[in-house]
Motif scaffolding. Sequence first.
Motif, PDB file in Angstrom:
ATOM      1  N   VAL A 110       0.870  -1.181   0.000  1.00 20.09           N
ATOM      2  CA  VAL A 110       0.000   0.000   0.000  1.00 20.09           C
ATOM      3  C   VAL A 110       0.903   1.225   0.000  1.00 20.09           C
ATOM      4  O   VAL A 110       1.631   1.468   0.962  1.00 20.09           O
ATOM      5  CB  VAL A 110      -0.940   0.019   1.227  1.00 20.09           C
ATOM      6  N   GLY A 111       0.886   1.967  -1.104  1.00 17.91           N
ATOM      7  CA  GLY A 111       1.807   3.097  -1.267  1.00 17.91           C
ATOM      8  C   GLY A 111       1.408   4.312  -0.459  1.00 17.91           C
ATOM      9  O   GLY A 111       2.228   4.904   0.237  1.00 17.91           O
ATOM     10  N   SER A 112       0.113   4.680  -0.532  1.00 18.48           N
ATOM     11  CA  SER A 112      -0.288   5.933   0.112  1.00 18.48           C
ATOM     12  C   SER A 112      -1.804   6.080   0.144  1.00 18.48           C
ATOM     13  O   SER A 112      -2.539   5.277  -0.433  1.00 18.48           O
ATOM     14  CB  SER A 112       0.308   7.121  -0.656  1.00 18.48           C
ATOM     15  N   VAL A 113      -2.233   7.156   0.817  1.00 15.82           N
ATOM     16  CA  VAL A 113      -3.643   7.540   0.859  1.00 15.82           C
ATOM     17  C   VAL A 113      -3.747   8.939   0.271  1.00 15.82           C
ATOM     18  O   VAL A 113      -2.885   9.787   0.520  1.00 15.82           O
ATOM     19  CB  VAL A 113      -4.181   7.531   2.307  1.00 15.82           C
ATOM     20  N   VAL A 114      -4.794   9.178  -0.528  1.00 10.85           N
ATOM     21  CA  VAL A 114      -5.023  10.510  -1.095  1.00 10.85           C
ATOM     22  C   VAL A 114      -6.323  11.060  -0.516  1.00 10.85           C
ATOM     23  O   VAL A 114      -7.358  10.391  -0.564  1.00 10.85           O
ATOM     24  CB  VAL A 114      -5.150  10.461  -2.636  1.00 10.85           C
ATOM     25  N   ILE A 115      -6.265  12.272   0.047  1.00 11.80           N
ATOM     26  CA  ILE A 115      -7.485  12.952   0.488  1.00 11.80           C
ATOM     27  C   ILE A 115      -7.893  13.918  -0.618  1.00 11.80           C
ATOM     28  O   ILE A 115      -7.155  14.851  -0.940  1.00 11.80           O
ATOM     29  CB  ILE A 115      -7.264  13.691   1.826  1.00 11.80           C
ATOM     30  N   THR A 116      -9.051  13.648  -1.241  1.00 11.96           N
ATOM     31  CA  THR A 116      -9.504  14.454  -2.387  1.00 11.96           C
ATOM     32  C   THR A 116     -10.483  15.527  -1.919  1.00 11.96           C
ATOM     33  O   THR A 116     -10.970  15.488  -0.790  1.00 11.96           O
ATOM     34  CB  THR A 116     -10.203  13.577  -3.443  1.00 11.96           C
ATOM     35  N   GLN A 117     -10.774  16.468  -2.822  1.00 10.78           N
ATOM     36  CA  GLN A 117     -11.767  17.524  -2.545  1.00 10.78           C
ATOM     37  C   GLN A 117     -11.451  18.262  -1.233  1.00 10.78           C
ATOM     38  O   GLN A 117     -12.347  18.633  -0.483  1.00 10.78           O
ATOM     39  CB  GLN A 117     -13.179  16.900  -2.453  1.00 10.78           C
ATOM     40  N   TYR A 118     -10.155  18.447  -0.996  1.00 10.91           N
ATOM     41  CA  TYR A 118      -9.753  19.061   0.277  1.00 10.91           C
ATOM     42  C   TYR A 118      -9.865  20.577   0.218  1.00 10.91           C
ATOM     43  O   TYR A 118      -9.305  21.214  -0.675  1.00 10.91           O
ATOM     44  CB  TYR A 118      -8.314  18.660   0.616  1.00 10.91           C
TER      45      TYR A 118
END
Length: 493
Positions: A110-118
């Motif tokens: 698992v490379g990373s997490v992206v928080i969208t619409q921030y």
Amino acid sequence: MNMKIGFDNDKYLSMQSEHIKERISKFDNKLYLEFGGKLFDDYHASRVLPGFAPDSKLKMLMQLSEHAEIVIVISAGDIEKNKVRGDLGITYDLDVIRLIDAFKERGFFVGSVVITQYSGQNSANIFKSKLENLGIKVYIHYPIEGYPSNIPLIVSDEGYGKNEYIETSRPLVIITAPGPGSGKMATCLSQLYHEHKRGIHAGYAKFETFPIWNIPLKHPVNLAYEAATADLNDVNMIDPFHLEAYGETTVNYNRDVEIFPVLSAIFERIFGKCPYQSPTDMGVNMVGNCIIDDEVCREASKQEIIRRYYQSLERHLEGENNDDEVFKLELLMKQAGISTENRKATTAALNCAKETGAPAVALELEDGKIITGKTSDLLGASAALMLNTLKELANIPHEVHVISPAAIEPIQKLKTEYLGSQNPRLHTDEVLIALSSTAATSDLAKLALAQLPKLKGCQVHSSVMLSAVDKKIFKKLGVQLTCEAVYEHKKLY
């Protein structure tokens, strides 16, 4: 009891992974694969395509795991409003953490997490810190004004260019999320823009199980998908781009069709021309080729639509959704040619409640036999149903007690006298504990308890909304439950 099978899972595993490998080979070194739907617990797919294992997609991906890394996407808006995953009853942000654990346990990177619409949401900031403290890389993506129509802004340093570039190290990047509307596609496109700026020839493909592109638009399996996404107001439609390019009718859904001109324009900026003629072309889904009994899948999907309708009515009573969602599900039932009467357990539970003047629950076994549970002094209707069903499956005569009333009374005393409960009747969990303790000295109780796995996949309906405890037990047993949107008590609290 044998469940009727409508789907060939083994054929799916081999066919699907081959198809993805072939797609990776079309782009030299980097493919962003947008993964729609649930990845390793796709209970919706397993309900509407009997034979589809809930972890099929994961097993298929495991064949590609050496080349793959996973990026999980969550919308800041969903964190802010504590959006809950309906099937698991946990919030999206908690589900991200659960997903990371589950992927790692199975050997995925698992490379990373992206928080969208921030846009500065405080709860998103807290979640970001929490992930970073757990050693997980977090990237931030922002809303773009005029999305998706303002292509010059989107494909610019002020649009996708403003988003943080996600560092990835493997050729196949799987973009997944706790649920729909999280921003998976936008994340993929943003990455294509950034990769292109870095001189990397990256590709994009879409893995979406539903709607199934190569079965009819109004097939119950496709209607059941609309029912599952009624809160998003998604609609399935014929892919007009595919029809124009190839003269072939395929099914897609509105968000993919609407976004296609944007995708096409972005691809043109990246490659000089768009590699895909239609949204259908972008997909890699082979599910439709693995249906082996259409009738079984149709019937299972009709039942799913009715279940979704009941869930929507419950949420409506709790003030969690609006009239539109309920109306949409009523319309889908009409399109599928069904009503709540097509659910045998519903009719049985309502008739039983009418006769007894108290809450009642009914269960339909795999062979079509109906068992009912009534409210009594000792047991709630769900607990009574549980015992009646286990006795039926174990061929124990109805009048025989598998739990002695003497074992039930101390539990009731504990509930009312010591724990202050006003309801002396046993819930399903309490009756199972009483049955377990009786099983230590009674072969009949032991035999009844051994029938529990056979409840998986059975249909249950309650004439009133059940307690959270009873719902949880039914869920753990794999029972497919619906309830009338009626409170058991008139009290406001």
